[in-house]
Design an enzyme around this catalytic site. Sequence first.
Site, mmCIF file in Angstrom:
data_model
loop_
_atom_site.group_PDB
_atom_site.id
_atom_site.type_symbol
_atom_site.label_atom_id
_atom_site.label_comp_id
_atom_site.label_asym_id
_atom_site.label_seq_id
_atom_site.Cartn_x
_atom_site.Cartn_y
_atom_site.Cartn_z
ATOM 1 N N GLU A 53 0.713 -1.053 -0.107
ATOM 2 C CA GLU A 53 -0.085 0.042 -0.147
ATOM 3 C C GLU A 53 0.722 1.193 -0.057
ATOM 4 O O GLU A 53 0.436 2.229 0.672
ATOM 5 C CB GLU A 53 -1.023 0.148 1.320
ATOM 6 C CG GLU A 53 -0.157 0.154 2.451
ATOM 7 C CD GLU A 53 0.309 -1.362 3.150
ATOM 8 O OE1 GLU A 53 0.259 -2.329 2.512
ATOM 9 O OE2 GLU A 53 0.319 -1.433 4.426
ATOM 10 N N HIS A 107 -7.921 -4.021 -1.481
ATOM 11 C CA HIS A 107 -7.334 -4.177 -0.115
ATOM 12 C C HIS A 107 -6.111 -3.075 -0.114
ATOM 13 O O HIS A 107 -6.183 -2.143 1.048
ATOM 14 C CB HIS A 107 -6.627 -5.638 0.075
ATOM 15 C CG HIS A 107 -5.700 -5.784 1.195
ATOM 16 N ND1 HIS A 107 -6.298 -6.333 2.348
ATOM 17 C CD2 HIS A 107 -4.604 -5.295 1.711
ATOM 18 C CE1 HIS A 107 -5.456 -6.366 3.299
ATOM 19 N NE2 HIS A 107 -4.402 -5.639 2.747
ATOM 20 N N GLU A 108 -5.392 -2.873 -1.080
ATOM 21 C CA GLU A 108 -4.301 -1.716 -1.014
ATOM 22 C C GLU A 108 -4.834 -0.597 -0.976
ATOM 23 O O GLU A 108 -4.466 0.130 -0.281
ATOM 24 C CB GLU A 108 -3.178 -2.077 -2.020
ATOM 25 C CG GLU A 108 -2.692 -3.495 -2.164
ATOM 26 C CD GLU A 108 -2.225 -4.158 -0.889
ATOM 27 O OE1 GLU A 108 -1.816 -3.310 0.115
ATOM 28 O OE2 GLU A 108 -2.200 -5.355 -0.801
HETATM 29 N N1 BES Z 1 1.024 -4.346 3.877
HETATM 30 C C1 BES Z 1 0.743 -5.745 3.307
HETATM 31 C C2 BES Z 1 2.027 -6.235 2.636
HETATM 32 C C3 BES Z 1 3.026 -6.675 3.706
HETATM 33 C C4 BES Z 1 2.623 -6.987 5.044
HETATM 34 C C5 BES Z 1 4.546 -6.407 3.464
HETATM 35 C C6 BES Z 1 3.710 -7.353 5.920
HETATM 36 C C7 BES Z 1 5.247 -6.621 4.453
HETATM 37 C C8 BES Z 1 4.933 -7.194 5.678
HETATM 38 C C9 BES Z 1 -0.305 -5.736 2.048
HETATM 39 O O1 BES Z 1 -1.355 -4.804 2.374
HETATM 40 C C10 BES Z 1 -1.125 -6.986 1.921
HETATM 41 O O2 BES Z 1 -1.630 -7.402 2.850
HETATM 42 N N2 BES Z 1 -0.793 -7.628 0.774
HETATM 43 C C11 BES Z 1 -1.441 -9.085 0.599
HETATM 44 C C12 BES Z 1 -2.721 -8.872 -0.237
HETATM 45 C C13 BES Z 1 -3.887 -8.945 0.573
HETATM 46 C C14 BES Z 1 -5.167 -8.835 -0.152
HETATM 47 C C15 BES Z 1 -4.262 -9.818 1.977
HETATM 48 C C16 BES Z 1 -0.476 -9.769 -0.118
HETATM 49 O O3 BES Z 1 0.400 -9.369 -0.549
HETATM 50 O O4 BES Z 1 -0.725 -10.913 -0.145
HETATM 51 ZN ZN ZN Z 2 -2.703 -5.269 3.848
#
Ligand code: BES
Ligand code: ZN
Length: 584
Positions: free
Chosen positions: A262, A286-287
């Site tokens: 995000e 989500h993002e």
């Molecule tokens: N902020 C997260 C990605 C993240 C979390 C990066 C922890 C580093 C450490 C992002 O918003 C996220 O949750 N991405 C998910 C997708 C979501 C639809 C569940 C992903 O990448 O799978």
């Molecule tokens: Zn997330």
Amino acid sequence: MRNDPHSYADLTQGRTTDLVLNWIVDFEDRKLRGTACVVLDSPADGPLDLDTRDLQIAEVIGDDGAPLAFELGDPDEVLGQRLRIQRDRPIGTVTILYETSPEASALMWLEPSQTDGGKHPFMLSQCQAIHARSMAPLQDSPQVRATYKARVTIPSQLSAVMSAAPGSEEPGTTPETRTLAFDMPQPIPSYLLALAVGEIESRDLGPRTRVYAEPGVVKAAAWEFAEVEQMLEAAESVFGAYAWDRYDFIVLPPSFPLGGMENPRMTFLTPTLLAGDRSLVSVLAHELAHSWTGNLINNATNEDFWLNEGWTVYAERRIVQALYGAEAAAQQSRLGRLTLEQTMQEREAAGQTNALNYPQAGLDPDAEFSKVPYEKGFLLITALEQVVGREAFDVFIETYMSRFRFQALSTAGFANFVREALPKAAEQVDLDTWLHGEGIPADAPDFHSDQLAALTELAKGWTPERCPSAKQWSTTETIFFLSLLKPQDAPGTEALGSWLGLRSTGNAELQCAWLARAAEAGISGIEPELRDFINRVGRTKLLKPVIEAMAKGSALRPLAEQLVAANRGRWHGSTRMALDATLE
Ligand code: BES
Ligand code: ZN
């Protein structure tokens, strides 16, 4: 005094309010070279501790232009190295001359062959949770919010995007380079610092939205995510006006380790979302939702990570409901619950905690990552909503958003606010058990989907001959049905694969789900598909189940080991860590 287990920052020494970054992006040496100027809230003397990881520091200069003494502490596996700057006089800004390491944990340097175009290199950053310190020396704690300005010098034929508004452009100081300016006028936590450089084009999708991608990908990306403005409007109707001016996003090369990240004003996305039928766009929702839950109100430390993700899964499903209906949202909640239960069983068996909030000193945030903060956090937010009803909860969301806007919030701060602003919910929902307990409380919300209930019936006594005709299953329905098959049901898995075209689908989520089942069921002849998939994908979430399934039996394990060894160079450090753990 340190108050974040993952940072050397001591906020009694001062707080960063602004960062001024000057970088030359050196693809040959795989380094950023330049300066970072840390602007503090008020001049002070005494030590100033910053976070670094693998940085080479050449010099530190105060706002009077004179040098400051500094020393790097011993490297810590999790935290990196403390940079202690000695201020022998009142100092309000420190400028650090430095360069990054080719191994910088935030940065991925891709060969042209690892891009879609194949002609130019690509670099991208991924700072969450504690990788920003490998890009620049800073107070790398989400309790610190700072604005930033950046000037980035890149090869002339390439482009750059940042989690910031793009500004002017001028020729670089060396031949065949240009310098792009960026400005992030709203204060953000350091984990939202982001940069990508490569052959990048863009297309407008609406008055305040644009998609960026490599030239060969941008058209498909524009089609897949054409509904982004509607998503924005749906989110605004629940969470209030969008605070970040524009919402742009970039579809990155396959090595990007996540579904999405995000980064404000420039969400980063995996190309595995380009299914060609918009079936995976909830990741964009989500993002986008993080623009409120996460980027406006952010976790105080990684111990409060569930606040970011639990709220965002809630917001994501509100958007999905607004655009695609209650059935679609309920399906995703049901599947989320299944995933949660499975994750919790595995974690419990491995001796890991399933609490939302627990001490993380000495623990690596990347290693702590799981679906628990997402899905259990979502259940908690939904439990609160269900006590008071949606209308009253929407009023609560409004007060919550305006109360903590542009602030970091801890789990305790959240619980206190719920007790104050939503006393009825706090009375019925046992917050302490939800936040610190191991299981899923018995009064957790339940989600019903007619379609998934029908599939549950269908799965009972299901045989390959009984493939129902005509019906087009949604991605969620297909993944759900696959999860109902017995792990060793080879004929069933095989029949489903050919009936639904899962072996060769362009939908990476479906392909992942099927390949994992097929590998576990010991279906023969799937090696080429496994090879293709693992050689193509870089997203941890999709690689892990497939590698895990291959590693379970003896037949495919050597292939899994071979493919992990061959591909690790193009994967992110966090992906490597997750897959190595899987193979152990
Ligand atoms: N902020 C997260 C990605 C993240 C979390 C990066 C922890 C580093 C450490 C992002 O918003 C996220 O949750 N991405 C998910 C997708 C979501 C639809 C569940 C992903 O990448 O799978
Ligand atoms: Zn997330």
